[in-house]
Every structure is written in C-alpha cells, then in structure tokens.
Design an enzyme around this catalytic site. Structure first.
Site, short mmCIF file in Angstrom:
data_model
loop_
_atom_site.label_atom_id
_atom_site.label_comp_id
_atom_site.label_asym_id
_atom_site.label_seq_id
_atom_site.Cartn_x
_atom_site.Cartn_y
_atom_site.Cartn_z
N ARG A 117 1.66 -12.28 5.70
CA ARG A 117 3.10 -12.41 5.53
C ARG A 117 3.90 -11.69 6.62
O ARG A 117 5.10 -11.89 6.74
CB ARG A 117 3.50 -11.86 4.14
CG ARG A 117 2.80 -12.59 3.01
CD ARG A 117 3.17 -12.02 1.65
NE ARG A 117 4.55 -12.34 1.29
CZ ARG A 117 5.12 -11.98 0.14
NH1 ARG A 117 4.41 -11.28 -0.75
NH2 ARG A 117 6.36 -12.30 -0.11
N PRO A 146 0.82 -1.22 0.00
CA PRO A 146 0.00 0.00 0.00
C PRO A 146 0.85 1.26 0.00
O PRO A 146 1.83 1.36 0.72
CB PRO A 146 -0.80 -0.13 1.29
CG PRO A 146 -0.87 -1.60 1.55
CD PRO A 146 0.45 -2.13 1.08
N GLU A 147 0.46 2.21 -0.85
CA GLU A 147 1.16 3.48 -0.94
C GLU A 147 0.26 4.59 -0.40
O GLU A 147 -0.76 4.31 0.25
CB GLU A 147 1.57 3.74 -2.40
CG GLU A 147 2.45 2.64 -2.98
CD GLU A 147 2.82 2.87 -4.43
OE1 GLU A 147 2.84 4.04 -4.86
OE2 GLU A 147 3.09 1.89 -5.15
N HIS A 180 -4.68 -15.37 10.39
CA HIS A 180 -3.59 -14.39 10.35
C HIS A 180 -3.92 -13.09 11.08
O HIS A 180 -3.36 -12.04 10.77
CB HIS A 180 -3.18 -14.07 8.90
CG HIS A 180 -2.83 -15.27 8.08
ND1 HIS A 180 -1.81 -16.13 8.44
CD2 HIS A 180 -3.37 -15.77 6.94
CE1 HIS A 180 -1.73 -17.11 7.54
NE2 HIS A 180 -2.66 -16.91 6.62
N ARG A 187 19.70 16.76 -7.27
CA ARG A 187 20.21 15.40 -7.01
C ARG A 187 20.49 14.69 -8.32
O ARG A 187 19.74 14.81 -9.28
CB ARG A 187 19.20 14.61 -6.17
CG ARG A 187 19.13 15.11 -4.73
CD ARG A 187 17.91 14.53 -4.01
NE ARG A 187 17.94 14.83 -2.59
CZ ARG A 187 17.58 15.98 -2.06
NH1 ARG A 187 17.17 16.96 -2.85
NH2 ARG A 187 17.63 16.18 -0.76
N LYS A 201 3.63 6.22 4.14
CA LYS A 201 2.99 4.92 4.02
C LYS A 201 2.58 4.37 5.39
O LYS A 201 2.11 3.24 5.49
CB LYS A 201 3.95 3.93 3.34
CG LYS A 201 4.33 4.30 1.92
CD LYS A 201 5.27 3.27 1.32
CE LYS A 201 5.74 3.68 -0.07
NZ LYS A 201 6.67 2.68 -0.66
#
Length: 317
Positions: free
Chosen positions: A130, A2-3, A111, A169, A57
């Site tokens: 996970r 997820p962003e 889970h 940069r 995030k």
C-alpha cells in the site's frame, strides 16, 4: 500498523543479519513513499550499516561512510569508536511494509520498491503493497531535527516523568498514549491493552487520573510492551519479523479486537467506541465510563452477504 513491539522485533532481527554489511548499490521502484530518492541513490552506496535502532515506530539504520571504522568498531547502540554516527536511513513500515535480507539471485516479490545490494551477495529489500510507509536518508541537523519531534520512549521513561506527562494534560488518556510527541511508539493495540490492564477507561482525561492510576498505567504499559517484544509482536494482518515469521502476542490480547466477547476479568462483554478518533476496546464494568463523557459508538456492521443472499432467495421465489 506496526507499533513499538513489532518494530523492535524487526530491528533485532536485522541486527542479527545485516549489521556490519556494506551497501554496494541501490535500486528503486516506486518512490512516492521516499522523501528524496536521489539522496538514497547518491549517499547510500559505500555506507556501512553500523547499527539498527528502533525509534518509536521508526527504524534507524545507522550508516558509516566508506572511510569509517570496520566491523570491530561497531556497537548495538549505533556508536562506532565511541561516537554516534550522524547518517541514517530512516524507515517507517506504514500499514503493510516489510524489510528483510534476501539472496540477490532470488526473484523480487511483488510490491518490492527498494533493493540495497550488500557486500555479502544479499539484498536488503523493502516491500510495501500500500506504500503508506516512509523512507528517508537523513544526516546531521536534518536527522537531529527529525528526532526532536518525538516524545519519551515508554520503556525508558521513569514513573515520575510518565505520571507528570499524563496528569498535566486535559486530553483523553487514549489520545495521550497515541501522541507520538508525548510517548513514541505506542499505537492503538497497546494503548487499549494497557488501559484494560490498568482498569482505566480510554475516555478519561489525563488530568483527572490520580497519581496511583497514572502509576498503574505506566506499569501496565511497560509490562505489556515487554511481553509483546518477547512474543515478537502482534500479527493482526500483515506483520512478519525479519525471518518472515508472524508474531504471537495477538493470542494474549485482552481488549483490542474483542468487541462482544467476554472480559477475561469479569465476563462482561467488551465494547467498542470511538475515542481520539480511533476504535477503542474496553470493558464497561472494569473500565467504567467517566461521568459526563459522550462516547461515539460505531455503527453496527452490515451483514451484506446475508442480506444479499436473502434478496436473492426472494427474487428466485
């Protein structure tokens, strides 16, 4: 993973469902993703959830001690009676994490690794198959130090500051967009989508962008993030909002995951290359490869199933 749009979507949902609730007890399962499980068990009971914020995030559930203000003193930005709460539960969803309230009597799904019993009879449950996520109770200086490591919010940073950050940069622009110390919350999906919209190749160096190009990237990134939030994020595999519903922005993807498909602008096949260590999708015509750039092309996918079937047919002949 997820962003920014997905985390914002989930945070908004939790604001509607758990804001003002008090945590009565904490029950933990597997704890390898929690910084200090004992701290959660010790500090969270009795705390009131005064705000749910997105920070890059991450999500921050701002907490008020039992002697704090009531729900009338709550605010959406995490302030109570004008003062920022200094205790928070930090949550990162990792690859497969999800957090949402459920009736306490409802059996826990597989889970489920953290349950926070609320004062209205529900449980705020964290599930993660996970366990690549992260959870931590942070307060005072520890919280401030954690947040200092992140860059600007891409929805709040000004065009001038964004252009300066990118053009000073010499890293690949894709790497700059993914650098959480530069901009917090952008990941692979929305980096590729914004670069496609701005017609900039992901391997371009930030220092080689013109001010006009960097400005176009800023506008593209902001526009795409805002649209993705309206459509409740992208559900590629596991993401669900606080009500258990998938997002819809994946239907609007113009680059990410579209290898071999025609570009929506020019019809050229979208390509995939490794940039900044990540798969990057781009149109080779709309986003021309910068001169002297050596791209690492991914190996072709092996058609294992077809190959196995062919061998089986030869063996049975």
């Amino acid at each position: 993973m997820p962003e920014l749009p997905e985390v914002e979507t989930l945070a908004r949902g939790l604001r509607q469902t758990v804001l003002g609730r008090r945590i009565l007890s904490v029950t933990l399962g597997k704890t390898d993703f929690i910084d200090d499980p004992i701290a959660l068990e010790q500090h969270l009971p009795g705390r009131q959830i005064t705000a749910v914020e997105r920070y890059g995030k991450f999500m921050l559930l701002r907490l008020m001690p039992p002697t704090g203000v009531g729900t009338s003193g709550l605010a959406r930005n995490g302030e109570a009676d004008g003062k920022k709460t200094s205790e928070s539960l930090l949550v990162h969803l990792g690859m497969t994490g999800h957090i949402a309230p459920h009736p306490a009597a409802q059996p826990c799904a597989k889970h489920t690794h953290a349950c926070f019993l609320l004062d209205d009879g529900r449980e705020l449950r964290y599930m993660d198959a996970r366990r690549f996520g992260r959870m931590a109770y942070l307060a005072g200086e520890a919280l401030e130090e954690e947040l200092r490591g992140f860059g600007a919010d891409p929805l709040e940073v000004s065009a001038e500051e964004f252009v300066a950050r990118v053009r000073t940069r010499r890293a690949r622009v894709k790497a700059l967009l993914l650098d959480q110390g530069l901009l917090r919350g952008v990941g692979n999906i929305y980096a590729d989508e914004s670069l496609w919209r701005a017609k900039i190749h992901p391997a371009r160096l930030g220092a080689h962008l013109t001010r006009k190009q960097a400005g176009a990237l800023h506008r593209a990134l902001r526009t795409i993030l805002e649209k993705a939030i309206v459509m409740r994020g992208s559900s590629i595999s596991d993401f669900l909002d606080a009500e258990g519903e998938p997002g819809e922005y994946q239907r609007r993807h113009r680059a990410y995951g579209r290898e071999g498909k025609p570009c929506y602008r020019c019809g050229t096949q979208v390509r995939r290359a490794i940039v900044a260590g990540r798969s990057s999708y781009f149109c080779p015509r709309c986003q021309p490869v910068p001169r002297g750039s050596a791209l690492t092309l991914p190996l072709p996918k092996r058609k294992t199933k077809q190959r196995r079937n062919a061998i089986g047919r030869r063996g049975s002949g």
